[in-house]
Write a protein that holds these residues in place. Structure first.
Motif, mmCIF file in Angstrom:
data_model
loop_
_atom_site.group_PDB
_atom_site.id
_atom_site.type_symbol
_atom_site.label_atom_id
_atom_site.label_comp_id
_atom_site.label_asym_id
_atom_site.label_seq_id
_atom_site.Cartn_x
_atom_site.Cartn_y
_atom_site.Cartn_z
ATOM 1 N N SER A 44 -20.980 23.693 12.959
ATOM 2 C CA SER A 44 -20.903 23.266 14.093
ATOM 3 C C SER A 44 -22.141 22.663 14.904
ATOM 4 C CB SER A 44 -20.847 24.524 15.135
ATOM 5 O OG SER A 44 -19.347 25.088 14.636
ATOM 6 N N ALA A 45 -22.886 23.630 15.388
ATOM 7 C CA ALA A 45 -24.291 22.973 16.258
ATOM 8 C C ALA A 45 -25.257 22.206 15.194
ATOM 9 C CB ALA A 45 -25.000 24.002 16.823
ATOM 10 N N SER A 46 -25.501 22.623 13.951
ATOM 11 C CA SER A 46 -26.149 22.072 13.061
ATOM 12 C C SER A 46 -25.666 20.697 12.603
ATOM 13 C CB SER A 46 -26.322 22.816 11.861
ATOM 14 O OG SER A 46 -27.054 24.100 12.112
ATOM 15 N N LYS A 47 -24.303 20.540 12.441
ATOM 16 C CA LYS A 47 -23.719 19.500 12.076
ATOM 17 C C LYS A 47 -23.678 18.364 13.543
ATOM 18 C CE LYS A 47 -19.025 17.624 11.483
ATOM 19 N NZ LYS A 47 -17.768 18.088 11.471
ATOM 20 N N ALA A 48 -23.566 18.943 14.373
ATOM 21 C CA ALA A 48 -23.667 17.909 15.611
ATOM 22 C C ALA A 48 -24.895 17.357 15.822
ATOM 23 C CB ALA A 48 -23.068 18.774 16.777
ATOM 24 N N ASP A 49 -25.949 18.371 15.798
ATOM 25 C CA ASP A 49 -27.474 17.777 16.106
ATOM 26 C C ASP A 49 -27.796 16.950 14.837
ATOM 27 O OD1 ASP A 49 -27.245 19.463 18.322
ATOM 28 O OD2 ASP A 49 -28.455 20.948 17.300
ATOM 29 N N LEU A 50 -27.405 17.098 13.811
ATOM 30 C CA LEU A 50 -27.923 16.232 12.606
ATOM 31 C C LEU A 50 -27.563 14.995 12.633
ATOM 32 C CD1 LEU A 50 -29.428 15.938 10.231
ATOM 33 C CD2 LEU A 50 -27.646 17.104 8.763
ATOM 34 N N ILE A 51 -25.932 14.818 12.876
ATOM 35 C CA ILE A 51 -25.020 13.418 12.994
ATOM 36 C C ILE A 51 -25.873 12.874 14.238
ATOM 37 C CG2 ILE A 51 -22.934 12.431 13.430
ATOM 38 C CD1 ILE A 51 -21.856 14.747 11.809
ATOM 39 N N GLU A 52 -26.211 13.453 15.319
ATOM 40 C CA GLU A 52 -26.420 12.864 16.554
ATOM 41 C C GLU A 52 -27.757 12.045 16.348
ATOM 42 O OE1 GLU A 52 -27.369 13.594 21.296
ATOM 43 O OE2 GLU A 52 -26.268 15.197 19.912
ATOM 44 N N SER A 53 -28.385 12.650 15.562
ATOM 45 C CA SER A 53 -30.066 12.181 15.472
ATOM 46 C C SER A 53 -30.260 11.215 14.286
ATOM 47 C CB SER A 53 -31.078 13.420 15.287
ATOM 48 O OG SER A 53 -30.717 14.052 14.299
ATOM 49 N N PHE A 54 -29.248 11.268 13.537
ATOM 50 C CA PHE A 54 -29.159 10.309 12.127
ATOM 51 C C PHE A 54 -28.917 9.009 12.455
ATOM 52 C CE2 PHE A 54 -28.932 9.155 7.854
ATOM 53 C CZ PHE A 54 -29.840 9.923 7.290
ATOM 54 N N ASP A 55 -29.773 7.929 12.347
ATOM 55 C CA ASP A 55 -29.380 6.615 12.358
ATOM 56 C C ASP A 55 -30.161 5.940 11.363
ATOM 57 O OD1 ASP A 55 -31.911 6.727 13.214
ATOM 58 O OD2 ASP A 55 -31.698 6.355 15.448
ATOM 59 N N ILE A 56 -30.123 4.570 11.435
ATOM 60 C CA ILE A 56 -30.638 3.480 10.497
ATOM 61 C C ILE A 56 -32.003 3.921 10.269
ATOM 62 C CG2 ILE A 56 -31.058 1.722 11.981
ATOM 63 C CD1 ILE A 56 -29.979 1.754 8.116
ATOM 64 N N ASN A 57 -32.825 4.199 11.445
ATOM 65 C CA ASN A 57 -34.288 4.328 11.229
ATOM 66 C C ASN A 57 -34.489 5.795 10.484
ATOM 67 O OD1 ASN A 57 -34.963 2.295 12.876
ATOM 68 N ND2 ASN A 57 -34.489 2.900 14.789
ATOM 69 N N GLU A 58 -33.610 6.568 10.976
ATOM 70 C CA GLU A 58 -33.711 7.956 10.071
ATOM 71 C C GLU A 58 -33.689 7.782 8.552
ATOM 72 O OE1 GLU A 58 -34.620 12.133 9.553
ATOM 73 O OE2 GLU A 58 -34.980 10.674 11.389
ATOM 74 N N ALA A 59 -32.546 6.843 8.369
ATOM 75 C CA ALA A 59 -32.493 6.606 6.818
ATOM 76 C C ALA A 59 -33.642 6.007 6.365
ATOM 77 C CB ALA A 59 -31.018 5.984 6.684
ATOM 78 N N LEU A 60 -34.196 5.032 6.965
ATOM 79 C CA LEU A 60 -35.384 4.219 6.509
ATOM 80 C C LEU A 60 -36.534 5.197 6.487
ATOM 81 C CD1 LEU A 60 -34.661 0.877 8.495
ATOM 82 C CD2 LEU A 60 -34.504 1.194 6.028
ATOM 83 N N ALA A 61 -36.673 6.093 7.242
ATOM 84 C CA ALA A 61 -37.689 6.932 6.975
ATOM 85 C C ALA A 61 -37.954 7.794 5.772
ATOM 86 C CB ALA A 61 -37.846 7.732 8.383
ATOM 87 N N ILE A 62 -36.608 8.269 5.563
ATOM 88 C CA ILE A 62 -36.381 9.117 4.270
ATOM 89 C C ILE A 62 -36.603 8.221 3.129
ATOM 90 C CG2 ILE A 62 -34.546 9.935 2.892
ATOM 91 C CD1 ILE A 62 -33.246 11.253 5.402
ATOM 92 N N PHE A 63 -36.190 6.745 3.139
ATOM 93 C CA PHE A 63 -36.406 5.998 2.058
ATOM 94 C C PHE A 63 -37.975 5.811 1.805
ATOM 95 C CE2 PHE A 63 -37.138 1.907 0.338
ATOM 96 C CZ PHE A 63 -35.983 1.751 -0.665
ATOM 97 N N ASP A 64 -38.764 5.637 2.961
ATOM 98 C CA ASP A 64 -40.076 5.483 2.880
ATOM 99 C C ASP A 64 -40.829 6.328 2.319
ATOM 100 O OD1 ASP A 64 -39.310 2.993 4.069
ATOM 101 O OD2 ASP A 64 -40.297 3.450 6.215
ATOM 102 N N HIS A 65 -40.372 7.861 2.929
ATOM 103 C CA HIS A 65 -41.018 8.928 2.302
ATOM 104 C C HIS A 65 -40.749 9.149 0.845
ATOM 105 C CE1 HIS A 65 -42.804 12.881 2.262
ATOM 106 N NE2 HIS A 65 -41.731 13.460 1.752
ATOM 107 N N PHE A 66 -39.648 8.942 0.439
ATOM 108 C CA PHE A 66 -39.236 9.105 -0.846
ATOM 109 C C PHE A 66 -39.893 7.860 -1.843
ATOM 110 C CE2 PHE A 66 -36.610 8.540 -4.730
ATOM 111 C CZ PHE A 66 -36.127 9.747 -5.049
ATOM 112 N N PHE A 67 -40.186 6.940 -1.561
ATOM 113 C CA PHE A 67 -40.790 5.922 -2.306
ATOM 114 C C PHE A 67 -42.045 5.668 -2.145
ATOM 115 C CE2 PHE A 67 -36.058 4.688 -3.002
ATOM 116 C CZ PHE A 67 -36.056 4.734 -4.170
ATOM 117 N N GLY A 68 -42.668 6.060 -1.119
ATOM 118 C CA GLY A 68 -43.936 5.947 -0.814
ATOM 119 C C GLY A 68 -44.191 4.454 -0.170
ATOM 120 N N THR A 69 -43.330 3.738 0.262
ATOM 121 C CA THR A 69 -43.341 2.321 0.807
ATOM 122 C C THR A 69 -42.062 2.087 1.472
ATOM 123 O OG1 THR A 69 -43.805 -0.053 0.100
ATOM 124 C CG2 THR A 69 -42.681 1.367 -1.496
ATOM 125 N N SER A 70 -42.409 1.081 2.534
ATOM 126 C CA SER A 70 -41.146 0.716 3.211
ATOM 127 C C SER A 70 -40.494 -0.493 2.689
ATOM 128 C CB SER A 70 -41.421 0.447 4.636
ATOM 129 O OG SER A 70 -42.297 -0.535 4.770
#
Length: 361
Positions: free
Chosen positions: A72-98
């Protein structure tokens, strides 16, 4: 799309996968679906990033596994805030570069490997442990077990604590400060183990290089006349050492080959005995007189075959059952000899009783 997404299927994983498998799959698929790649798509990249976000968080993954995304709430909040910018931020953090593709000439795989290596648990510094040993243990090559707490990465990629037992056999070549190195195992995070030998103080012996050194208390009488020292060696043997030399404060007795093993020369050190002489606090007059007689003998009395020498020697060994009349004669003879020695530096003259007694010996 994210509402119906199966995060395990998106990463090509099963529900029992390890954290390392999650990272490995994300690495491969994120590079493949990145929008900057020729065949990359934003929707696929978003799904890969969202799946990694859920499965890399232990709490979210547990909720997902237990309620299958119906949280419920966790799912809704996570999906609502997750966009391409969030995906790129995860990518940048994982590889250490954008922009990991700038290093494509060096190989994208090598880029990932270097980044993945940074995230792996680093081996700790080596473990240094003091290894106390008794003289008996090293002299007799006794084995002992030492338990060392360590850490390693298990088959699931998790860090776990464990205890490793090292079986160490002492050697007669060890001295305090000897170091023993045990290399770490491939999955070990706690580094090499270094044992430093520390030999405990012994009640009798001290270690000097590879020799055993001991101090023997001795009376003044024994220091002049000789005696036998019974020595209990570290291996249980009883060593009887005869001291026939006159002992002075600087004298030491050396028994070859009874010490520790010198590996370089392949020989054992020595047993070195030093002495502490106990002098009497005072002497009786007769003791002084007898010492003067003993230590200032005329030249004639240094001959073992001299009649006077033999008579004096006999007098000092009188049997307890000797008749009193004969005992008195011997005492009288020696009194005569002693008096002669006190008044003359030449040969003492035997008295008649002494000659009579000598004829009866």
């Amino acid at each position: 799309m994210l509402e119906r997404l199966d995060v395990y299927s998106a990463l090509g994983l099963s529900r029992g996968c390890s954290e390392e498998e999650v990272r490995r799959s994300y690495r491969k698929l994120a590079l493949k679906t990145h929008p900057d790649k020729e065949k990359g798509t934003e929707s696929e990249f978003l799904a890969i990033g969202f799946s990694y976000r859920v499965l890399s968080d232990r709490k979210l993954r547990a909720l997902y596994d237990r309620r299958d995304m119906d949280f419920s709430a966790s799912k809704a909040d996570l999906i609502e805030s997750f966009d391409i910018n969030e995906a790129l931020a995860i990518f940048d953090h994982f590889f250490g570069t954008s922009n990991p593709f700038a290093a494509v000439s060096e190989g994208v795989e090598s880029l990932f490997d270097s980044e993945a290596d940074k995230r792996k648990p680093k081996p700790s510094q080596r473990i240094e442990i003091e290894l106390p040993c008794t003289l008996e243990e090293i002299y007799n090559s006794i084995s002992k077990n030492i338990e060392v707490p360590k850490q390693r990465v298990n088959s699931d990629g998790q860090v776990e604590n464990y205890t490793k037992t090292y079986r160490i056999q002492a050697e007669p070549s060890w001295i305090s400060g000897t170091k023993l190195k045990f290399d770490k195992e491939p999955d070990d995070l706690t580094g090499d183990v270094i044992f430093t030998v520390q030999i405990e103080p012994h009640a009798v012996f001290e270690i000097e290089n590879f020799s055993l050194k001991m101090k023997q208390e001795v009376s003044l009488c024994d220091s002049l006349t000789g005696f036998v020292i019974p020595i209990q060696m570290p291996d249980g043997r009883k060593l009887n050492v005869a001291i026939e030399e006159v002992i002075d404060p600087s004298f030491c007795k050396i028994i070859k080959g009874e010490g520790l093993l010198d590996k370089e020369r392949n020989i054992r050190g020595d047993l070195i005995i030093t002495f502490h002489i106990h002098f009497p606090k005072k002497l009786l007059p007769i003791q002084r007189d007898l010492l003067q007689l003993a230590l200032r003998l005329p030249q004639e009395l240094t001959n073992a075959n001299n009649i006077q020498t033999r008579l004096l020697s006999t007098a000092m060994k009188l049997p307890p059952n000797l008749a009193e009349t004969e005992r008195q004669k011997v005492v009288g003879c020696n009194t005569c000899l002693f008096a002669c020695h006190r008044v003359s530096i030449g040969s003492p003259t035997l008295c008649t009783d002494a000659l009579i007694f000598r004829s009866k010996l």
